[in-house]
Design an enzyme around this catalytic site. Structure first.
Site, PDB file in Angstrom:
ATOM      1  N   CYS A 135      -0.548   4.228   1.941  1.00 35.60           N
ATOM      2  CA  CYS A 135      -0.474   3.954   3.487  1.00 35.60           C
ATOM      3  C   CYS A 135       1.037   4.344   4.026  1.00 35.60           C
ATOM      4  O   CYS A 135       1.386   4.938   5.164  1.00 35.60           O
ATOM      5  CB  CYS A 135      -0.929   2.650   4.064  1.00 35.60           C
ATOM      6  SG  CYS A 135      -2.335   1.740   3.082  1.00 35.60           S
ATOM      7  N   ASP A 136       2.192   3.727   3.207  1.00 33.34           N
ATOM      8  CA  ASP A 136       3.330   3.603   3.867  1.00 33.34           C
ATOM      9  C   ASP A 136       4.391   4.460   2.994  1.00 33.34           C
ATOM     10  O   ASP A 136       5.633   4.527   3.291  1.00 33.34           O
ATOM     11  CB  ASP A 136       3.821   2.264   3.536  1.00 33.34           C
ATOM     12  CG  ASP A 136       2.884   1.217   4.664  1.00 33.34           C
ATOM     13  OD1 ASP A 136       2.642   2.028   5.485  1.00 33.34           O
ATOM     14  OD2 ASP A 136       2.760   0.031   4.204  1.00 33.34           O
ATOM     15  N   CYS A 191       0.738  -1.290   0.175  1.00 32.09           N
ATOM     16  CA  CYS A 191      -0.059   0.145   0.033  1.00 32.09           C
ATOM     17  C   CYS A 191       0.899   1.361   0.001  1.00 32.09           C
ATOM     18  O   CYS A 191       1.468   1.835   0.973  1.00 32.09           O
ATOM     19  CB  CYS A 191      -0.865  -0.048   1.341  1.00 32.09           C
ATOM     20  SG  CYS A 191      -1.918   1.585   1.302  1.00 32.09           S
TER      21      CYS A 191
END
Ligand code: NDP
Length: 306
Positions: free
Chosen positions: A136-137, A133
């Site tokens: 997200c990261d 992701c």
């Protein structure tokens, strides 16, 4: 006694939330049962530019708005991870903690899971540099080198997203052409930070015991290997349907996708599939929401005997 609903929707991504809007607005006692946060893949998507009426938005914002809408007509949001559905006049939906629910109709909208590369070093480095992701990261990789594996729409869109953080983004594709749509290919053409390595497959994720340090790739023709120094590895090599709990109901195709008719109903009466989890050609937010509406509307007609 189990809690009873007219319509129980498993999964609260775009398909499930759309089904919740249609079901609850029609007056059905409706609930969405979800194992994580609502939004599905939307919350992991950086940019949405094909949702009619909004030229560009980010996935998390659209997911938030959809969730507000989906509970606006009374649909409930429940947490639970489903392990089994039992057929009957009332369908019983069983969760891994032993809790269960009964419903006259069930819509499965569980979507897909990211496919893993299954190479040494991958599993043990999830959260230490391997991520599925970018949204997200990605911010953890400011001024670092990252690799994206895959040449589909997801890989290219997320590679582009990563350029705002990383110094260089290496895209590794196993053929010499991308699978992604032309327009998405064009959008990365002039990105100076993106470097494409063709005809190559990943064979090992390297680490120093604390975090990822590189990716070993192999040329599929020459068999030569090389190591790319990188702290972030983002595999985007496709998706598998999240349908393990449906095995035994005879509603899946050979790849595990749900087989449904034009009403999004499976061969089990009252059991529907909607969104990325069904066998179809075009997996998009707009087609997922459409499936959810069709399934919920048909369930309403069946329940009310219309
Ligand atoms: P895709 O299946 O479209 O692409 C997977 C990519 O990974 C391909 O380039 C494939 O190579 C490669 N690949 C597969 N297995 C391996 C492996 N073992 N090792 C190395 N490379 C591998 O997956 P996506 O997740 O990109 O997309 C899934 C669906 O979602 C598609 O229908 C897509 O169109 C849709 N989508 C649409 C978006 C949009 O319209 N904006 C955004 C994101 C997704 P090869 O080509 O050689 O098979």
């Amino acid at each position: 006694m189990e809690r009873q609903y007219d319509l129980l929707i498993i999964g609260a991504g775009p398909a499930g939330m759309s089904a919740a809007i249609y079901g609850s607005r029609a007056g059905l006692k409706t609930a969405m049962l979800e194992m994580g946060a609502p939004g599905g893949k939307l919350v992991k998507t950086s940019e949405i530019s094909n949702w009619p009426g909004i030229i560009e938005t980010d996935g998390a914002k659209l997911a938030y708005d959809m969730f507000q809408h989906s509970t606006n007509f009374g649909a409930e949001f429940l947490y639970g991870s489903v392990v089994k559905i039992e057929d009957g006049e009332w369908k019983t939906v069983v969760c891994d903690d032993g809790s269960s629910y009964e419903a006259k109709a069930v819509i499965v909208a569980t979507g897909t899971n990211e496919r893993q590369m299954n190479i040494p070093g991958e599993a043990e480095n999830i959260g230490r540099g391997v991520s599925y992701c970018a949204v997200c990261d990605g911010a953890f990789f400011k001024h670092q080198e990252v690799c994206v594996i895959g040449g589909g729409n997801s890989a290219l869109e997320e590679a582009k997203y990563l350029t705002q953080f990383a110094d260089n983004v290496h895209i590794i594709i196993r053929r010499d052409v991308f699978r992604a749509d032309e327009i998405i290919q064009k959008s990365i053409e002039n990105e100076e930070k993106i470097h494409v390595i063709r005809n190559s497959i990943p064979i090992e994720v390297k680490d120093d015991g604390m975090r990822v340090t590189g990716l070993v790739i192999q040329n599929v023709h020459t068999k030569e290997t090389q190591e790319i120094a990188a702290h972030g590895i983002f595999p985007y090599i496709g998706l598998d349907p999240a349908t393990s709990f449906l095995k035994g109901l005879d509603v899946l195709d050979e790849y595990g996708y749900m087989l449904v008719d034009e009403n999004c109903e499976t061969r089990v009466k009252g059991l529907y599939g909607a969104g990325d989890v069904i066998a179809k050609r075009l997996r998009q937010v707009v087609t997922a929401t459409s499936d959810g509406a069709i399934a919920a509307q048909h369930a309403f007609h069946e329940i009310k005997g219309i």
